[in-house]
Design an enzyme around this catalytic site. Structure first.
Site, mmCIF file in Angstrom:
data_model
loop_
_atom_site.group_PDB
_atom_site.id
_atom_site.type_symbol
_atom_site.label_atom_id
_atom_site.label_comp_id
_atom_site.label_asym_id
_atom_site.label_seq_id
_atom_site.Cartn_x
_atom_site.Cartn_y
_atom_site.Cartn_z
ATOM 1 N N TRP A 111 -8.030 -6.608 4.818
ATOM 2 C CA TRP A 111 -6.696 -5.914 5.209
ATOM 3 C C TRP A 111 -5.347 -6.387 4.286
ATOM 4 O O TRP A 111 -4.740 -5.221 3.997
ATOM 5 C CB TRP A 111 -6.070 -6.520 6.733
ATOM 6 C CG TRP A 111 -4.718 -6.040 6.896
ATOM 7 C CD1 TRP A 111 -4.303 -4.912 7.497
ATOM 8 C CD2 TRP A 111 -3.455 -6.877 6.818
ATOM 9 N NE1 TRP A 111 -3.075 -4.820 7.521
ATOM 10 C CE2 TRP A 111 -2.487 -6.142 7.113
ATOM 11 C CE3 TRP A 111 -3.301 -8.087 6.707
ATOM 12 C CZ2 TRP A 111 -1.199 -6.250 7.352
ATOM 13 C CZ3 TRP A 111 -2.100 -8.756 6.815
ATOM 14 C CH2 TRP A 111 -0.943 -7.839 6.989
ATOM 15 N N HIS A 112 -5.341 -7.510 3.631
ATOM 16 C CA HIS A 112 -4.368 -7.532 2.692
ATOM 17 C C HIS A 112 -4.621 -6.526 1.291
ATOM 18 O O HIS A 112 -3.659 -6.433 0.736
ATOM 19 C CB HIS A 112 -4.277 -9.046 2.071
ATOM 20 C CG HIS A 112 -3.405 -9.960 3.156
ATOM 21 N ND1 HIS A 112 -4.254 -10.787 4.073
ATOM 22 C CD2 HIS A 112 -2.186 -10.143 3.348
ATOM 23 C CE1 HIS A 112 -3.339 -11.170 5.052
ATOM 24 N NE2 HIS A 112 -2.180 -11.086 4.440
ATOM 25 N N GLY A 113 -5.992 -6.277 1.336
ATOM 26 C CA GLY A 113 -6.171 -5.577 -0.093
ATOM 27 C C GLY A 113 -7.672 -6.196 -0.487
ATOM 28 O O GLY A 113 -8.221 -6.775 -0.115
#
Length: 388
Positions: free
Chosen positions: A320-322
Site C-alpha cells: 500500500w505504501h508503494g
C-alpha cells in the site's frame, strides 16, 4: 495548496471557521456551514491541478455509486461474489494510480489523499456486508464523510458510523467549549511537533550526517534514529492538526498516535502508531482472514492462522505504501517481527521465560524501540542511496 503545509493555510482556516466557532459558542448547529467550508477547501487544494480535480470528481462519483448500489443490493441478497466484486471495484482507482507508472501509462486516477478516501469507501462496503450499515446513507452525509477536508490527505481514518453519530448529535454550548479547547490544544501541539521539533530535527540534526564518513555504521545509525524521530514528530504533528480542526468543526476524529516509542512489543507498537491505519488493517484484513480460515477449517492451528494473517496484513501494508523495494521490505520486516513475537508470546505463556516486572518492562521498551527504528530506516530507503 498543501493541507497544513503553510501558515497561509491556517490563516484561511481561522477566517473560514470563525462563524463555526461563533455558532458553536451560542449552542447552534453548524453542519451545513461546515459542509460549505469543506467544499471551499477542496477548491483551494485541488484547483491548481486540473487532472487531480477531475480524478477526485471521478473517484467520488465512483465510490458513491458503488456504496449506495451495494447498500441497495444488500437489502435483497448477500452474495459473496458480489461483495468481493464491490470491494475490488472500490479499490480499482487506487490500484490504477499505484500501478500506472509500472504499466507505462499516464496516471489519470491519482490525487492527494486517494488512499485514505479509498479506505473510507471500502470500509463502508464491508460494514454493509456485515449488516452494520443497513439503511441508505443520505447523499450529503456520504459526500461529507468521504471528502471531509481536515483528514483528506493523510487521515486519521474515521469510520462512517462514528462520523454520522457526530453529525446527528446536538452539541450544547458548554460541550462545544470543550471541543474548542481540545481542538486549539491539538493545533498548538501540531505546531510544536511539526514546525518546531520536526523542523529542528530535519534542518539542524539530520544535515549533520556529513560529520560521519559516508557509508560508515555511525552514519547509518545516526540517520536511523534521527529519521525515526523526525517521522514521528512530522506525522504526529499533521495528525494533531487534522484532529484539532475536526474538533472545532464538531467532529471527534479518532487519535492516531499514543506514545509509540514507549511500546513494550511490536503488537503494542501497532496499537500506538498510526492507530487508525493499523486498526483498519486489523479489522478489515486480519480479522476477516482469521475468521475465514477458521470457518473453512483448512488450518486448525490458531497460531499458524494468526501468523499467516500477520504476513498478509503487513505485506499488504507494505505494498500500500508503494511498490518500491524499501516499502516491500518494510512490510516483510514487520511481518517477520509480528510472527516472531507471536511465537515468543505463546512460548512465554507456557514457560514463563520472560517475567513481568519493572526491569523487564524497561528492557522490552528499549528493545522494541531499536526494532522500530530499524524498520523506519528500511522504510526511508536510505540504504539504497549510493554514496551514503
Amino acid at each position: 495548496m498543501t493541507p497544513y503545509g503553510t501558515f497561509l493555510f491556517f490563516f484561511i482556516i481561522a477566517i473560514l471557521l470563525a462563524p463555526t466557532v461563533i455558532l458553536g459558542l451560542y449552542g447552534k448547529r453548524f453542519k451545513t456551514y461546515n459542509i460549505l467550508v469543506t467544499l471551499i477547501f477542496l477548491v483551494l487544494i485541488f484547483s491548481v491541478n486540473l487532472r487531480e480535480t477531475n480524478a477526485l470528481i471521478f473517484f467520488t462519483f465512483w465510490q458513491v455509486i458503488l456504496i449506495k448500489g451495494y447498500i441497495a443490493y444488500r437489502k435483497k441478497a448477500n452474495s459473496g461474489n458480489i461483495f468481493c466484486l464491490a470491494v475490488i471495484l472500490s479499490i480499482l482507482p487506487l490500484l490504477l494510480s499505484k500501478l500506472s507508472s509500472y504499466l507505462f501509462i499516464e496516471n489519470l486516477w491519482g490525487f492527494l489523499g486517494i488512499s485514505y478516501l479509498t479506505f473510507k469507501g471500502v470500509q463502508m462496503i464491508m460494514e454493509t456486508r456485515d449488516g452494520l450499515i443497513k439503511n441508505q446513507v443520505p447523499l450529503i452525509h456520504l459526500l461529507y464523510f468521504i471528502l471531509f477536508f481536515p483528514t483528506l490527505s493523510s487521515g486519521p481514518i474515521d469510520r462512517y458510523r462514528r462520523f454520522e453519530k457526530d453529525l446527528n448529535e446536538d452539541i450544547p454550548m458548554e460541550e462545544y467549549k470543550l471541543f474548542l479547547y481540545k481542538g486549539m490544544n491539538k493545533i498548538f501541539l501540531g505546531f510544536l511537533y511539526k514546525f518546531i521539533i520536526g523542523y529542528l530535527i530535519h534542518h539542524y540534526i539530520m544535515i549533520r550526517l556529513g560529520h560521519f564518513s559516508h557509508g560508515t555504521i555511525q552514519h547509518h545509525l545516526f540517520y536511523m534514529y534521527t529519521y525515526s524521530l523526525y517521522l514521528f514528530f512530522d506525522f504526529a504533528g499533521y495528525s494533531a492538526f487534522a484532529i484539532g480542526v475536526s474538533y472545532i468543526m464538531g467532529v471527534k476524529t479518532p487519535e492516531n498516535f499514543n506514545q509509540p516509542f514507549i511500546s513494550r512489543n511490536m503488537k503494542d507498537f501497532w496499537n500506538r502508531w498510526h492507530m487508525t491505519l493499523s486498526f483498519w488493517f486489523r479489522d478489515y484484513v486480519f480479522m476477516r482472514f482469521v475468521f475465514w480460515m477458521t470457518k473453512k477449517k483448512w488450518i486448525k492451528n490458531r497460531q499458524i492462522v494468526s501468523n499467516l494473517g500477520y504476513i498478509l496484513l503487513f505485506l499488504l501494508m507494505g505494498f500500500w505504501h508503494g511498490l518500491e523495494i524499501q516499502y516491500i521490505l518494510y512490510g516483510v520486516y514487520h511481518a517477520f517481527l509480528m510472527v516472531a513475537y507471536n511465537s515468543f508470546e505463546q512460548f512465554n505463556k507456557k514457560h514463563h521465560w520472560w517475567p513481568q516486572n519493572k526491569m523487564t518492562h524497561i528492557a522490552s521498551v528499549i528493545i522494541t524501540f531499536h526494532f522500530v527504528c530499524f524498520g523506519f530506516y528500511i522504510f526511508s530507503g536510505h540504504f539504497l542511496h549510493k554514496g551514503v
